[in-house]
Design a protein around this motif. Structure first.
Motif, PDB file in Angstrom:
ATOM      1  N   ARG A 241       7.772  -7.305  -4.967  1.00 49.01           N
ATOM      2  CA  ARG A 241       8.592  -7.810  -3.871  1.00 49.01           C
ATOM      3  C   ARG A 241       9.398  -8.998  -4.378  1.00 49.01           C
ATOM      4  O   ARG A 241       8.913  -9.787  -5.170  1.00 49.01           O
ATOM      5  N   ASP A 242      10.600  -9.129  -3.860  1.00 49.37           N
ATOM      6  CA  ASP A 242      11.449 -10.267  -4.218  1.00 49.37           C
ATOM      7  C   ASP A 242      11.057 -11.525  -3.461  1.00 49.37           C
ATOM      8  O   ASP A 242      11.297 -12.623  -3.919  1.00 49.37           O
ATOM      9  N   SER A 243      10.472 -11.341  -2.270  1.00 46.84           N
ATOM     10  CA  SER A 243      10.100 -12.499  -1.464  1.00 46.84           C
ATOM     11  C   SER A 243       8.854 -12.161  -0.644  1.00 46.84           C
ATOM     12  O   SER A 243       8.504 -10.998  -0.478  1.00 46.84           O
ATOM     13  N   HIS A 244       8.218 -13.193  -0.129  1.00 50.96           N
ATOM     14  CA  HIS A 244       7.032 -13.029   0.700  1.00 50.96           C
ATOM     15  C   HIS A 244       7.403 -13.245   2.157  1.00 50.96           C
ATOM     16  O   HIS A 244       8.043 -14.232   2.503  1.00 50.96           O
ATOM     17  N   ALA A 245       7.015 -12.302   3.001  1.00 48.10           N
ATOM     18  CA  ALA A 245       7.296 -12.446   4.431  1.00 48.10           C
ATOM     19  C   ALA A 245       6.317 -13.457   5.030  1.00 48.10           C
ATOM     20  O   ALA A 245       5.109 -13.309   4.861  1.00 48.10           O
ATOM     21  N   PRO A 246       6.815 -14.488   5.704  1.00 45.71           N
ATOM     22  CA  PRO A 246       5.913 -15.477   6.297  1.00 45.71           C
ATOM     23  C   PRO A 246       4.979 -14.830   7.320  1.00 45.71           C
ATOM     24  O   PRO A 246       5.362 -13.929   8.041  1.00 45.71           O
ATOM     25  N   HIS A 247       3.763 -15.289   7.361  1.00 51.79           N
ATOM     26  CA  HIS A 247       2.756 -14.840   8.318  1.00 51.79           C
ATOM     27  C   HIS A 247       2.377 -13.378   8.144  1.00 51.79           C
ATOM     28  O   HIS A 247       1.879 -12.763   9.076  1.00 51.79           O
ATOM     29  N   ARG A 248       2.635 -12.796   6.980  1.00 53.81           N
ATOM     30  CA  ARG A 248       2.261 -11.413   6.698  1.00 53.81           C
ATOM     31  C   ARG A 248       1.430 -11.379   5.431  1.00 53.81           C
ATOM     32  O   ARG A 248       1.674 -12.118   4.484  1.00 53.81           O
ATOM     33  N   SER A 249       0.472 -10.475   5.421  1.00 54.31           N
ATOM     34  CA  SER A 249      -0.339 -10.269   4.228  1.00 54.31           C
ATOM     35  C   SER A 249       0.521  -9.652   3.139  1.00 54.31           C
ATOM     36  O   SER A 249       1.427  -8.865   3.419  1.00 54.31           O
ATOM     37  N   SER A 250       0.247  -9.984   1.903  1.00 50.42           N
ATOM     38  CA  SER A 250       0.978  -9.363   0.802  1.00 50.42           C
ATOM     39  C   SER A 250       0.327  -8.046   0.386  1.00 50.42           C
ATOM     40  O   SER A 250       0.803  -7.364  -0.496  1.00 50.42           O
ATOM     41  N   ILE A 251      -0.769  -7.679   1.050  1.00 49.85           N
ATOM     42  CA  ILE A 251      -1.431  -6.405   0.791  1.00 49.85           C
ATOM     43  C   ILE A 251      -1.004  -5.423   1.878  1.00 49.85           C
ATOM     44  O   ILE A 251      -1.029  -5.735   3.063  1.00 49.85           O
ATOM     45  N   HIS A 252      -0.601  -4.259   1.449  1.00 47.60           N
ATOM     46  CA  HIS A 252      -0.149  -3.224   2.382  1.00 47.60           C
ATOM     47  C   HIS A 252      -0.823  -1.917   1.983  1.00 47.60           C
ATOM     48  O   HIS A 252      -0.722  -1.481   0.842  1.00 47.60           O
ATOM     49  N   LEU A 253      -1.530  -1.309   2.918  1.00 46.03           N
ATOM     50  CA  LEU A 253      -2.218  -0.058   2.645  1.00 46.03           C
ATOM     51  C   LEU A 253      -1.398   1.123   3.144  1.00 46.03           C
ATOM     52  O   LEU A 253      -0.781   1.053   4.203  1.00 46.03           O
ATOM     53  N   ASP A 254      -1.415   2.193   2.369  1.00 46.82           N
ATOM     54  CA  ASP A 254      -0.871   3.477   2.797  1.00 46.82           C
ATOM     55  C   ASP A 254      -2.038   4.434   2.902  1.00 46.82           C
ATOM     56  O   ASP A 254      -2.758   4.650   1.928  1.00 46.82           O
ATOM     57  N   LEU A 255      -2.243   4.992   4.084  1.00 47.83           N
ATOM     58  CA  LEU A 255      -3.291   5.982   4.301  1.00 47.83           C
ATOM     59  C   LEU A 255      -2.637   7.355   4.299  1.00 47.83           C
ATOM     60  O   LEU A 255      -1.681   7.592   5.036  1.00 47.83           O
ATOM     61  N   TYR A 256      -3.133   8.252   3.462  1.00 39.95           N
ATOM     62  CA  TYR A 256      -2.588   9.605   3.363  1.00 39.95           C
ATOM     63  C   TYR A 256      -3.439  10.544   4.201  1.00 39.95           C
ATOM     64  O   TYR A 256      -4.662  10.502   4.130  1.00 39.95           O
ATOM     65  N   SER A 257      -2.772  11.405   4.981  1.00 42.58           N
ATOM     66  CA  SER A 257      -3.496  12.310   5.860  1.00 42.58           C
ATOM     67  C   SER A 257      -2.830  13.686   5.841  1.00 42.58           C
ATOM     68  O   SER A 257      -1.595  13.775   5.858  1.00 42.58           O
ATOM     69  N   PRO A 258      -3.633  14.752   5.844  1.00 38.70           N
ATOM     70  CA  PRO A 258      -3.045  16.091   5.946  1.00 38.70           C
ATOM     71  C   PRO A 258      -2.513  16.371   7.355  1.00 38.70           C
ATOM     72  O   PRO A 258      -1.736  17.298   7.551  1.00 38.70           O
ATOM     73  N   ASP A 259      -2.912  15.565   8.356  1.00 43.54           N
ATOM     74  CA  ASP A 259      -2.430  15.705   9.729  1.00 43.54           C
ATOM     75  C   ASP A 259      -2.062  14.309  10.240  1.00 43.54           C
ATOM     76  O   ASP A 259      -2.834  13.660  10.948  1.00 43.54           O
ATOM     77  N   GLN A 260      -0.876  13.879   9.874  1.00 45.04           N
ATOM     78  CA  GLN A 260      -0.423  12.529  10.194  1.00 45.04           C
ATOM     79  C   GLN A 260      -0.455  12.250  11.693  1.00 45.04           C
ATOM     80  O   GLN A 260      -0.932  11.200  12.119  1.00 45.04           O
ATOM     81  N   ASP A 261       0.043  13.173  12.505  1.00 42.57           N
ATOM     82  CA  ASP A 261       0.094  12.942  13.956  1.00 42.57           C
ATOM     83  C   ASP A 261      -1.293  12.696  14.530  1.00 42.57           C
ATOM     84  O   ASP A 261      -1.486  11.763  15.324  1.00 42.57           O
ATOM     85  N   ALA A 262      -2.266  13.506  14.135  1.00 45.99           N
ATOM     86  CA  ALA A 262      -3.629  13.336  14.648  1.00 45.99           C
ATOM     87  C   ALA A 262      -4.230  12.021  14.179  1.00 45.99           C
ATOM     88  O   ALA A 262      -4.913  11.335  14.948  1.00 45.99           O
ATOM     89  N   GLU A 263      -3.962  11.637  12.944  1.00 50.43           N
ATOM     90  CA  GLU A 263      -4.509  10.382  12.419  1.00 50.43           C
ATOM     91  C   GLU A 263      -3.892   9.184  13.133  1.00 50.43           C
ATOM     92  O   GLU A 263      -4.583   8.229  13.477  1.00 50.43           O
ATOM     93  N   VAL A 264      -2.588   9.229  13.384  1.00 50.95           N
ATOM     94  CA  VAL A 264      -1.934   8.135  14.109  1.00 50.95           C
ATOM     95  C   VAL A 264      -2.513   8.027  15.509  1.00 50.95           C
ATOM     96  O   VAL A 264      -2.830   6.919  15.972  1.00 50.95           O
ATOM     97  N   GLU A 265      -2.691   9.133  16.196  1.00 52.56           N
ATOM     98  CA  GLU A 265      -3.268   9.106  17.545  1.00 52.56           C
ATOM     99  C   GLU A 265      -4.689   8.549  17.526  1.00 52.56           C
ATOM    100  O   GLU A 265      -5.075   7.781  18.410  1.00 52.56           O
ATOM    101  N   ARG A 266      -5.481   8.936  16.528  1.00 53.28           N
ATOM    102  CA  ARG A 266      -6.852   8.419  16.401  1.00 53.28           C
ATOM    103  C   ARG A 266      -6.840   6.907  16.231  1.00 53.28           C
ATOM    104  O   ARG A 266      -7.603   6.181  16.882  1.00 53.28           O
ATOM    105  N   LEU A 267      -5.949   6.400  15.382  1.00 53.28           N
ATOM    106  CA  LEU A 267      -5.866   4.965  15.133  1.00 53.28           C
ATOM    107  C   LEU A 267      -5.358   4.205  16.357  1.00 53.28           C
ATOM    108  O   LEU A 267      -5.837   3.107  16.666  1.00 53.28           O
TER     109      LEU A 267
END
Length: 79
Positions: A18-44
């Motif tokens: 990253r070129d810069s750090h967003a204030p008040h945001r974590s610098s760690i970002h997770l990507d969760l991979y799912s074979p059924d994105q819609d169902a996983e988003v609804e579950r979350l």
């Protein structure tokens, strides 16, 4: 850079500079991979996660979400 389990049993780890750090945001970002994105988003969402207002490009394969503590992460459609 993305580190992948060659047997596809474990999670992928993605590293992005990253070129810069967003204030008040974590610098760690997770990507969760799912074979059924819609169902996983609804579950979350049912667990208390919120949709994050993001400007998606056409054909985007991810959904931005925000956990109750304000940490951003994505759910990516596994192909």
């Amino acid at each position: 850079m993305v580190l992948c389990d060659p047997k596809r049993h474990g999670p992928n780890l993605s590293f992005q500079a990253r070129d810069s750090h967003a204030p008040h945001r974590s610098s760690i970002h997770l990507d969760l991979y799912s074979p059924d994105q819609d169902a996983e988003v609804e579950r979350l969402l049912a667990l208390g996660v919120r949709r994050y207002p993001w400007r998606y490009h056409p054909g985007a394969d991810f959904v931005f979400l925000e956990d109750p503590d304000g940490n951003l992460f994505c759910v990516v459609q596994r192909t």
